[in-house]
Enzyme design. Structure first.
Site, PDB file in Angstrom:
ATOM      1  N   HIS A  47      28.048  50.776  19.148  1.00  0.00           N
ATOM      2  CA  HIS A  47      28.207  51.838  18.150  1.00  0.00           C
ATOM      3  C   HIS A  47      27.786  53.196  18.709  1.00  0.00           C
ATOM      4  CE1 HIS A  47      28.307  48.827  14.587  1.00  0.00           C
ATOM      5  NE2 HIS A  47      29.495  49.076  15.088  1.00  0.00           N
ATOM      6  N   GLU A 132      27.780  42.572  13.237  1.00  0.00           N
ATOM      7  CA  GLU A 132      26.967  41.443  13.725  1.00  0.00           C
ATOM      8  C   GLU A 132      26.770  40.404  12.617  1.00  0.00           C
ATOM      9  OE1 GLU A 132      23.113  42.252  15.643  1.00  0.00           O
ATOM     10  OE2 GLU A 132      22.441  40.299  14.926  1.00  0.00           O
TER      11      GLU A 132
END
Ligand code: SF4
EC number: 1.17.7.4
Length: 314
Positions: A47, A132
């Site tokens: 990210h 995740e």
């Protein structure tokens, strides 16, 4: 004329890239070298916009769905991990896949599978919608109950003698999970969790460094993307320590007003933020006030994760 004292800038140690991020970026870079562009990456590899743009410039193409990947194109799964359904979709389409899931995320998947195989109801402590968490929920066969906070624990309708087990998202703050685990342990008579909690070494080290740094500074700047879970936790830890703390992606987001009356600024970076962005923030500070920069003492990290065999050159 009196001397103006420079603003003290303390850099947290450790900060920035972790071994999982280094490995994920290297997988994309080596795949580009070995197979040539384009290489398709499902979801942001890590990210961070800067990292994503740098890889795009080298020929990586980022997609959110495998349906956007043309037949036979080399495909990389991001460091956050993917659900089994994604692995199966890639296999059924015959896509050559390089899996950049961090080994510590895979460890959580395996832990969850073991608990489920023992017949326990699995509880995942994490943030809804984070890749995740979606990957972990989709890797474990059987239902996974997601709890994000203490209210979610209170709302669980399972009988209190249900055999349960918990696993946690790798990038949460230790404090948050401690309270939730305590609440779960109070709620269920038969509960198991991993020996050492799943918060990864890099997350723990960066959080400890911010706690130590917060004793020395009156402003904290966390360099990282706003969709980066671990960067958000670092900012929260600074705020909880009573220090005004801001998450910024680079020097352009520095607000000069934050510096008003401040003597010492602490800078850290999330696990997916490259050091060049920390330098950019320091330069932005320098354009406003004179600064003196020092690195705080902290834990040395020398963990390296191995690359997929097909990318290791002899
Ligand atoms: S923060 Fe931890 S779990 Fe996430 S990629 Fe880095 S090492 Fe892996």
């Amino acid at each position: 004329m009196s001397d103006v004292r420079p603003l003290e800038v303390f850099l947290a140690q450790p900060r920035g890239f972790c071994a999982g991020v280094v490995r994920a970026i290297e997988i994309v870079e080596r795949a580009l070298e070995k197979y040539g562009p384009p290489v398709y990456v499902r979801h942001e590899i890590v990210h961070n916009k800067y990292v994503v743009e740098s890889l795009k410039a080298k020929g990586a193409i980022f997609v959110e769905e495998l349906s956007e990947v043309p037949p036979k194109a080399v495909t990389v799964f991001s460091a956050h991990g993917v659900a089994r359904s994604i692995e199966e979709e890639a296999a059924s389409r015959g896509l050559p896949v390089l899996n950049a899931t961090c080994p510590l995320v895979t460890k959580v998947h395996n832990q969850g599978k073991r608990y489920t195989a023992k017949g326990r109801t699995l509880i995942l402590i994490g943030h809804a919608g984070h890749p995740e968490v979606e990957g972990t929920m989709g890797q474990v066969p059987g239902p996974v109950l997601l709890v994000q906070n203490l209210d979610d624990v209170a709302a669980l309708t399972l009988p209190s003698d249900t055999p349960v087990a918990y696993i946690t998202q790798t990038t949460l703050s230790v404090d948050d999970t401690r309270d939730i685990i305590a609440a779960l342990s109070k709620r269920f008579s038969d509960i198991q969790g991993p020996d050492t909690r799943d918060i990864c070494y890099a997350t723990q080290n960066r959080q400890s460094a911010v706690r130590a740094m917060s004793k020395l500074v009156d402003l904290i700047l966390v360099v990282g993307a706003n969709n980066s879970s671990n960067s958000n936790r670092l900012r929260e830890i600074g705020t909880e320590a009573g220090i005004p703390s801001y998450l910024i992606s680079d020097g352009s987001e520095l607000n000069p007003d934050w510096l008003e009356g401040k003597k010492a600024v602490g800078i850290t970076a999330g696990a997916s933020a490259p050091e060049v962005l920390v330098d950019d923030v320091i330069e932005a500070l320098r354009r406003i006030v004179p600064v003196s920069v020092s690195v705080l003492p902290g834990r040395e990290e020398n963990i390296e994760f191995v690359l997929p065999a097909e990318l290791v050159t002899a």
